[in-house]
Design an enzyme around this catalytic site. Sequence first.
Site, short mmCIF file in Angstrom:
data_model
loop_
_atom_site.label_atom_id
_atom_site.label_comp_id
_atom_site.label_asym_id
_atom_site.label_seq_id
_atom_site.Cartn_x
_atom_site.Cartn_y
_atom_site.Cartn_z
N ASP A 114 41.97 62.34 79.12
CA ASP A 114 41.00 61.26 79.24
C ASP A 114 40.50 61.10 80.67
OD1 ASP A 114 41.66 60.83 76.63
OD2 ASP A 114 42.14 58.71 76.84
N HIS A 165 34.40 59.06 75.48
CA HIS A 165 35.35 58.04 75.98
C HIS A 165 34.59 56.85 76.58
CE1 HIS A 165 39.28 56.62 76.97
NE2 HIS A 165 39.22 56.84 78.26
N HIS A 169 33.79 53.17 80.77
CA HIS A 169 35.21 52.84 80.61
C HIS A 169 35.51 51.34 80.62
CE1 HIS A 169 39.58 53.49 80.88
NE2 HIS A 169 39.32 54.72 80.50
N TYR A 206 41.49 52.49 77.14
CA TYR A 206 42.74 51.72 77.02
C TYR A 206 43.27 51.68 75.58
CZ TYR A 206 40.43 50.02 81.24
OH TYR A 206 39.75 49.96 82.41
N HIS A 259 45.79 62.52 81.37
CA HIS A 259 44.55 62.16 82.07
C HIS A 259 44.19 63.22 83.10
CE1 HIS A 259 46.03 58.35 80.43
NE2 HIS A 259 44.77 57.92 80.48
ZN ZN Z 1 40.53 56.13 79.74
#
Ligand code: ZN
Length: 328
Positions: A114, A165, A169, A206, A259
């Site tokens: 991510d 994504h 964010h 999240y 990540h």
């Molecule tokens: Zn993220």
Amino acid sequence: MGTFNFPVPPIKRRFSTSGRIRTMVVLVLSAFLAILGSITFTTSASWNKTSSHLNAHPSTSVTRHTAAPTPIPTQIPIRKPAPSSTKAPVHTPVLAYPLFYGNTHLPEVALTFDDGPNPFYTPQVLTVLQQYGIKATFFDVGYLVADYPNIVRQEYHQGNLVGNHSWSHPELTLLSATAILSQITSTSNAIKAAIGVRPTFFRPPYGAMNHIVLAEANYLGDTTVLWDASAGDWKLPGVKVIVSTILHYIHNGSIILLHDGGGNRAQTVAALPILITTLENRGYTFVTIQQLVDDLAAPAVSNSPSSGTTFSTATISETVAWRRETLA
Ligand code: ZN
């Protein structure tokens, strides 16, 4: 409507009085059926119109069809997106429930990254994946896709899957439906511009979601993907902790959250070869989220506590709340 053709004159000439009565009965019956048919046609035409509207290429100024009153669903129905020239070919139906893991009967897991693309860490992750001949899934942030389209192209051309994504964010549960729609759509547009393919998988930042986030993702033809194996690598707990925590959660069909952007990801990059070799030694193969979803079709798979095709909104909220506290 208006296409029914009754041969009235020949019938009248041919039949007697009782025949005429029979004929009239037939005509009345036919007329009734014709009216019934036209009602059915109208209803179905209106439904088709609704469906095509709902599945049309979205924009942020979408107006919702509200002609048919529908009760508030307790379970979210699965809806297949209509074929569209602006969307990638859909191999599997859009899942209306969030995917936490795949087929628990298959020794395959999915690595997901991510918060990229990141010009420093993403190429390092790609190098490791290439060294081990592994495909992963990247859930990219829209504005970074716009900044670094070449890195997204590299992800894609190495055989990895590129997912959505959101654009910037945010915590989507705090936004309006229109803003959520905009976040997902603009990111899909940026990814399409970079690699020529529109993503069909979406991961909310999240892991924060509610039934509106899910519905908007589904509306846009995206399946929402979460995870069931995470080590909080973004908190920099150390390479050993990242590896041991992931290995603790791993099982058949696991979706691993890591990540490649959003901060210092040196520990994630360092943990990756150890994770890959350990999991391979344990008999797991690595697949993309697309492959993981395609493999759900295998029999005797129950992907949710209630059923394999629907997921109650209450269960979603509870599960996500739990996930956020313990994993994210
Ligand atoms: Zn993220």
